[in-house]
Design an enzyme around this catalytic site. Structure first.
Site, mmCIF file in Angstrom:
data_model
loop_
_atom_site.group_PDB
_atom_site.id
_atom_site.type_symbol
_atom_site.label_atom_id
_atom_site.label_comp_id
_atom_site.label_asym_id
_atom_site.label_seq_id
_atom_site.Cartn_x
_atom_site.Cartn_y
_atom_site.Cartn_z
ATOM 1 C CB ALA A 258 -27.154 39.726 -28.298
ATOM 2 C CG ASP A 304 -4.308 -0.962 -5.230
ATOM 3 O OD1 ASP A 304 -4.043 -1.724 -6.169
ATOM 4 O OD2 ASP A 304 -3.656 0.062 -4.956
ATOM 5 C CG ASP A 591 -0.716 1.672 -2.674
ATOM 6 O OD1 ASP A 591 -0.092 1.006 -3.532
ATOM 7 O OD2 ASP A 591 -1.351 1.138 -1.759
ATOM 8 C CG ASP A 595 1.010 0.575 -7.610
ATOM 9 O OD1 ASP A 595 1.457 -0.507 -8.037
ATOM 10 O OD2 ASP A 595 0.404 0.683 -6.531
ATOM 11 C CG ASP A 689 -26.578 34.910 -23.455
ATOM 12 O OD1 ASP A 689 -27.617 34.254 -23.641
ATOM 13 O OD2 ASP A 689 -25.722 35.133 -24.322
HETATM 14 P P1 ATP Z 1 -3.170 -4.536 -2.549
HETATM 15 O O1 ATP Z 1 -2.376 -4.639 -3.803
HETATM 16 O O2 ATP Z 1 -4.623 -4.688 -2.727
HETATM 17 O O3 ATP Z 1 -2.809 -3.371 -1.694
HETATM 18 P P2 ATP Z 1 -1.806 -6.216 -0.729
HETATM 19 O O4 ATP Z 1 -1.612 -5.105 0.234
HETATM 20 O O5 ATP Z 1 -2.241 -7.499 -0.153
HETATM 21 O O6 ATP Z 1 -2.815 -5.891 -1.817
HETATM 22 P P3 ATP Z 1 0.986 -6.391 -1.058
HETATM 23 O O7 ATP Z 1 1.188 -5.291 -0.093
HETATM 24 O O8 ATP Z 1 1.810 -6.450 -2.284
HETATM 25 O O9 ATP Z 1 -0.488 -6.412 -1.562
HETATM 26 O O10 ATP Z 1 1.131 -7.745 -0.259
HETATM 27 C C1 ATP Z 1 1.245 -8.977 -0.895
HETATM 28 C C2 ATP Z 1 1.596 -10.056 0.089
HETATM 29 O O11 ATP Z 1 2.844 -9.749 0.709
HETATM 30 C C3 ATP Z 1 0.602 -10.215 1.215
HETATM 31 O O12 ATP Z 1 -0.400 -11.133 0.892
HETATM 32 C C4 ATP Z 1 1.463 -10.741 2.336
HETATM 33 O O13 ATP Z 1 1.580 -12.143 2.244
HETATM 34 C C5 ATP Z 1 2.808 -10.134 2.054
HETATM 35 N N1 ATP Z 1 3.026 -8.931 2.879
HETATM 36 C C6 ATP Z 1 2.260 -7.828 2.949
HETATM 37 N N2 ATP Z 1 2.772 -6.906 3.775
HETATM 38 C C7 ATP Z 1 3.910 -7.436 4.259
HETATM 39 C C8 ATP Z 1 4.930 -6.973 5.143
HETATM 40 N N3 ATP Z 1 4.868 -5.779 5.714
HETATM 41 N N4 ATP Z 1 5.969 -7.805 5.399
HETATM 42 C C9 ATP Z 1 6.048 -8.997 4.810
HETATM 43 N N5 ATP Z 1 5.127 -9.488 3.983
HETATM 44 C C10 ATP Z 1 4.075 -8.742 3.685
#
Ligand code: ATP
Length: 846
Positions: A258, A304, A591, A595, A689
Site C-alpha cells: 500500500a 519565424d 521550416d 534551420d 491510490d
Molecule cells: P521568415 O524567416 O520569417 O520566414 P521570410 O520568409 O521573409 O522570413 P525568406 O524566405 O528568407 O524569409 O525571404 C527573405 C527575402 O528573400 C524576402 O524579404 C524577399 O525579399 C526574398 N524572397 C522571398 N521569397 C522569395 C522568392 N520566392 N523569390 C525570390 N526572392 C524571395
C-alpha cells in the site's frame, strides 16, 4: 509506363489497385504493443510477489477468505495499472501514425499531398530541398539536385544527382534532398527498397526517457527501502508483543504494497500522454515526450515571421519602376512587360488551369502566387503568356542567397530573369531599365530605389526586386552578374489576428517573444511593432550587424533585442546559443532544411507542419500543425498545466502513503493494537491510490497558470514548499487516524468497530485531501468542485466502495468491518475533516 503516365502520373484508380496488390510503402516494425505483455508486466514487481506468496501461506494456514480477497484486490490493482498503461501505449502509437511523413505526388496530372505510405511503384513525386525521399526512385527531371546519402553510405558530403545516367538518377528511400528540385518516378517501395533491405528504421517518435520520470524512479527506490524498514519495524514489534507471526508478516507486506508509491512513474506517463493528446487538439504535435516537461519552463520563444506571426496570405500592394512607387489599390499601374516577365517566369508556382478562377489554379509559395495574381486575372491569359516561353535553366530560391534565377527561351533568344531581396539584386546590376531605355545604373538610381524600398518596408511591405539580362551563353557562373534592374514589388502579409493576443499572453507569463525573419529590417520592425514584440528600432538588429558581433557580445545584446531581421538560417544557430548562454530556456521555430541545426540546438525545437521540411520536422521536438505562433503559446500553457498536475498527484500520493505508514508505525510505537488489518490496508490502497490520483492528472488548470514566471528548468519537483506540505499533511493524516482509533477504544467499542473507525478516517481524510491537492494557493472554499468531473466520479466510486464494505453483511465479514452509526460517523468526519478545515481557513484569510 505510357506517355500519359510519364507526365501526369498514375491515375488514382491504378494507384489504388497497385497499393492493394503490393501493400503500403512502409518498413515493417514489430514493436506493436501486446496487451498480454502489458498485463503480465503488472505483476512483475518483487513486493507484489511477496504479497501473493504471503497470502498463499495464510490461505493454507486457514485464512481462506482473506487470501481470496487479497488476491482479488491484487488483480484489480493490476487491471487498473493495465488500463492506464495500455491507454498510454495506444495513444503514443496513434501519435506515431500522425507524425508519419507525407509526399507530393502527381495523380491524374494533379499535385496532391498524401501519406508516404500510400505511394506505389510508378508514382511521380515532386522533391524539394529538405524532403526525405519516401521510396527508391529514378529522377526524371532535375535542377541543381543534391542529396545527402549518409544514412546509406555513411558519407556525409552531398552527392549530385541528375536525370541522365541510370546511376546518377537513382535516389533512395530515407536519404535527404539537400538542394534543388526534382521530379522522380518510384521504382521500389516498402521493404523492397535499399533501406528496407537494411531495415534500420528511423522512429518517428523518439521514446527518450523523461528526466522527471527518471528522478521520480530514483526517489521511488529510496521510498521502497524506507517503507520496507518501517514495515519490518511494525512487523517485528508486533511479533515481539506475542501477536501471530503469519498475521504480522502479512500485515507488513500489505503495508509495503500500500505504501510504496508504485503508481508514481506510471501516472507521470499517463499525465504526459494525456497532455500530449490535449496538445494535439490545440494543433501542437509533440514528437519527444520529455519536451512536454521542458515546455513549461520556456522563457524565450524565437519565432519565424512569415506564416507563423503573419497569415502567409500575400497580396501585392505597390510596385516601383520608372523612378516612382505605384500603389495598386489607389491608381492604375502602367504595364511593364519586362517586370511582368521577371515575376511570372522567375516563379516556381504550379498551375492547373481548370476553370477561370486563377486563385484556385495556383499552388506554391504565397510570395510567388501573389506576384502572379498581381499581373493576371484569368487562367487563359496566364496560360497564353506562359506558353510563349520555355524554361531551360534555373537556380531555385534559397533563404541564404535570398534570390532566384531562370533562363527562358523565347523564340530564338534566351533571357535570364532574376528576382530577390532588393539589396542583393541591386548589387548585381550594372544597368537599369528606365522608361523603356537601358541606362547605366548610377548611384543616383540606386539611392532612389533604396529610398522607395525604405518607404514600402515601413508600411510593412515585403519587397522583392526583379532584374533581367539577355544571355544565351553564360549559364552557371556569372549568370547573375551585370543585370539590368527593372523594378520592385511590395507585398503585404498581414499579421495573424490571434498573434497579438498570444504575444500579450507570453509577456504576462514572463516569456519573451522574439521575431526572426529573412525580411527587411523595416518590414520586420513594422510587423514587430504592430504585434507589440518591439517598441522602437533599437530593438531590431540585422544579420549583417550580427556578423560583426562576437558570441559574447551577441549574448550580452540578447537582453535588448527582440527582432532579428535579414538573417540567414545559419544565424539562427548563433541566436539560439546566445540566448541559451544567458540561462534561458529557448523554443525556436524553423521550416527550411538549413534551420534544422538551430531547431536541434534549441531546448524546444519547433517545426512547421504545413511549410516545414522533413529534415526540420525530424530535428524538432514539436510540430505546429497550423504553423501558428499562438499554438506555441498554447503548448507552453499545456506544458505548465501538465507539470502542475504532476505536482498535484505527487503531493496527493506521497502524503497519503505517508499517512498510511505512519498510522501503523505510531500504533506499534505506542503499543496499541494494530489499527488496520492487512486486507483493510489493501482496501485503502485500492480506494484512494488509483482512480483519484489519475483524475488529478487531468485536472483543469488554475486560472492564473499563465500569470507567473516560468519555473527554472532544474527546479526540483518538490520545490516551492511541496515537500513540507507532504510531510506535514501526511503526518497529520496518520495522527488523526490513530486518534480516531484511540477514541474508539476510549469509548469501549469492540476492536472491529475501532478498526472500522480508523479505516474510514484514513480513507475519508485522503478523499478530502485529494481536493486540497488541486490548488497550492487556494482554499477549498474557493474551489469549483465540478470542474473536474472525473475526480468527483472517482471520489464517489471510492465512497460507494466503503459504504458497501461497511453495510453489506457479506463484505463486512470479508473485510472485518462493522456498520457505523451516526455518532461514529461523527468521529470519522471530525478527524478526517478538521485539518482540511483549519488549512482552508488559513489559506482563505491569508
Ligand atoms: P521568415 O524567416 O520569417 O520566414 P521570410 O520568409 O521573409 O522570413 P525568406 O524566405 O528568407 O524569409 O525571404 C527573405 C527575402 O528573400 C524576402 O524579404 C524577399 O525579399 C526574398 N524572397 C522571398 N521569397 C522569395 C522568392 N520566392 N523569390 C525570390 N526572392 C524571395
Amino acid at each position: 509506363m505510357n506517355e500519359r503516365e510519364l507526365h501526369e502520373g498514375l491515375t488514382q484508380a491504378e494507384a489504388v489497385r497497385r497499393l492493394k496488390k503490393y501493400g503500403p510503402n512502409k518498413l515493417e516494425r514489430n514493436n506493436k504493443v501486446s496487451p498480454i505483455k502489458i498485463f503480465l508486466s503488472q505483476f512483475n514487481d518483487f513486493i507484489t510477489w511477496i504479497l501473493i506468496i504471503a497470502t498463499a501461506i495464510s490461505g493454507v494456514m486457514g485464512e481462506k477468505a482473506d487470501a481470496i480477497t487479497i488476491l482479488i484486490i491484487v488483480i484489480m490493482n493490476a487491471i487498473l495499472g493495465f488500463v492506464q498503461e495500455y491507454k498510454t501505449e495506444k495513444s503514443l502509437e496513434a501519435l506515431k501514425e500522425l507524425a508519419a511523413p507525407t509526399a507530393k505526388v502527381l495523380r491524374n496530372g494533379v499535385l496532391k499531398v498524401i501519406s508516404a505510405e500510400e505511394l506505389v511503384v510508378g508514382d511521380l513525386i515532386i522533391l524539394e530541398s529538405g524532403d526525405r525521399i519516401p521510396a527508391d526512385c529514378m529522377l526524371v527531371e532535375d535542377s541543381n539536385f543534391m542529396v545527402d546519402e549518409s544514412l546509406l553510405t555513411g558519407e556525409s558530403v552531398g552527392v549530385e544527382k541528375n536525370s541522365r545516367g541510370a546511376k546518377d538518377s537513382s535516389i533512395y528511400m530515407g536519404t535527404i534532398v539537400l538542394k534543388g528540385k526534382g521530379k522522380a518516378r518510384i521504382v521500389e517501395t516498402g521493404m523492397k527498397t535499399e533501406m528496407g533491405k537494411i531495415a534500420g528504421m528511423l522512429q518517428n517518435i523518439e521514446s527518450d526517457r523523461s528526466p522527471l520520470k527518471e528522478k521520480l524512479a530514483a526517489l521511488g527506490k529510496v521510498l521502497v527501502i524506507l517503507c520496507i524498514v518501517i514495515c519490518a519495524v511494525v512487523t517485528l514489534t508486533g511479533i515481539a508483543r506475542g501477536q501471530d507471526k503469519y498475521q504480522m508478516f502479512l500485515l507488513g507486506v500489505s503495508l509495503a504494497v500500500a505504501a510504496i508509491p508504485e503508481g508514481l512513474t506510471a501516472i507521470v506517463t499517463v499525465a504526459l500522454a494525456l497532455g500530449v493528446s490535449r496538445m494535439l487538439k490545440r494543433n501542437a504535435l509533440v514528437r519527444k515526450l520529455p519536451a512536454v516537461e521542458t515546455l513549461g519552463c520556456t522563457s524565450i520563444i524565437c519565432s519565424d515571421k512569415t506564416g507563423t506571426l503573419t497569415e502567409n496570405k500575400m497580396t501585392v500592394k505597390a510596385m516601383y519602376f520608372n523612378s516612382r512607387i505605384y500603389y495598386v489599390d489607389k491608381e492604375s499601374v502602367p504595364e511593364n512587360l519586362i517586370l511582368k516577365k521577371a515575376f511570372t517566369y522567375c516563379n516556381d508556382c504550379n498551375f492547373d488551369y481548370k476553370g477561370d478562377n486563377i486563385s484556385k489554379s495556383l499552388f506554391g509559395d504565397p510570395t510567388e502566387t501573389a506576384l502572379i495574381k498581381a499581373f493576371f486575372r484569368e487562367n487563359k491569359e496566364l496560360k497564353g503568356f506562359m506558353d510563349k516561353a520555355k524554361r531551360v535553366y534555373d537556380i531555385p530560391f534559397d533563404s541564404d542567397r535570398k534570390m532566384m534565377s531562370v533562363v527562358m527561351r523565347e523564340g530564338s533568344k534566351e533571357t535570364c530573369y532574376v528576382k530577390g531581396a532588393p539589396e542583393r539584386i541591386i548589387n548585381r546590376c550594372k544597368y537599369i531599365l528606365d522608361k523603356g531605355e537601358i541606362k547605366l545604373f548610377t548611384s543616383d538610381y540606386k539611392n532612389k530605389i533604396l529610398k522607395a524600398v525604405e518607404t514600402m518596408s515601413f508600411d510593412a511591405l515585403r519587397c522583392i526586386a526583379g532584374a533581367y539580362k539577355e544571355t544565351g551563353i553564360v549559364k552557371g557562373k556569372g549568370l547573375e552578374d551585370n543585370l539590368i534592374f527593372v523594378g520592385v514589388s511590395g507585398i503585404i502579409d498581414p499579421p495573424r489576428k490571434e498573434a497579438k493576443d498570444a504575444v500579450l499572453r507570453c509577456k504576462i507569463a514572463g516569456i519573451r517573444p522574439i521575431m526572426i525573419t529573412g525580411d527587411h529590417k523595416n518590414t520586420a520592425f513594422a510587423i514587430g511593432k504592430e504585434l507589440s514584440i518591439c517598441k522602437n528600432q533599437s530593438e531590431v538588429i540585422t544579420g549583417e550587424d550580427l556578423d560583426k558581433l562576437s558570441d559574447k557580445q551577441l549574448s550580452a545584446k540578447t537582453d535588448s533585442v527582440s527582432v532579428f531581421a535579414r538573417v540567414s538560417p545559419h544565424h539562427k544557430l548563433r541566436i539560439v546559443k546566445a540566448f541559451k548562454a544567458k540561462s534561458n530556456i529557448v523554443a525556436m521555430t524553423g521550416d527550411g532544411v538549413n534551420d534544422a541545426p538551430a531547431v536541434k540546438e534549441a531546448d524546444i525545437g519547433i517545426s512547421m507542419g504545413i511549410s516545414g521540411t522533413d529534415v526540420t520536422k525530424e530535428a524538432s521536438s514539436m510540430i505546429l500543425l497550423d504553423d501558428n505562433f499562438a499554438t506555441i503559446v498554447s503548448a507552453v500553457e499545456e506544458g505548465r498545466i501538465i507539470y502542475d498536475n504532476i505536482r498535484k498527484f505527487i503531493r496527493y500520493l506521497l502524503s497519503c502513503n505517508l499517512g498510511e505508514v505512519l498510522t501503523m508505525f505510531l500504533a506499534s510505537l505506542f503499543y496499541l493494537d494494530t489499527p488496520l488489518l492487512p486486507i483493510q490496508i489493501l482496501l485503502v490502497n485500492l480506494a484512494t491510490d488509483g482512480l483519484p490520483a489519475i483524475a488529478l492528472g487531468v485536472d483543469p488548470p488554475e486560472s492564473d497558470i499563465m500569470s507567473g514566471k516560468p519555473r527554472p528548468k532544474n527546479e526540483s519537483i518538490f520545490a516551492r514548499g511541496l515537500s513540507e506540505k507532504i510531510m506535514v499533511r501526511g503526518s497529520l493524516i496518520g495522527v488523526c487516524t490513530v486518534m480516531a482509533f484511540i477514541i474508539g477504544r476510549y469509548c469501549n467499542y469492540d476492536i472491529t468497530t475501532c478498526r472500522t473507525l480508523a479505516l474510514c478516517t484514513l480513507i475519508m481524510s485522503q478523499l478530502i485531501h485529494v481536493f486540497e491537492c488541486r490548488s497550492e494557493r487556494h482554499s477549498l472554499f474557493e474551489m469549483k468542485f465540478f470542474t473536474n468531473p472525473y475526480l468527483v466520479g472517482a471520489v464517489a466510486t471510492s465512497i460507494t466502495m466503503i459504504m458497501c464494505v461497511l453495510y453489506l453483511p457479506f463484505l463486512q465479514s470479508v473485510f472485518h468491518t462493522s456498520a457505523l452509526g451516526i455518532g461514529q460517523w461523527g468521529i470519522v468526519l471530525f478527524f478526517s475533516g478538521i485539518i482540511a478545515l483549519i488549512n482552508s481557513l488559513y489559506l482563505y484569510f491569508k
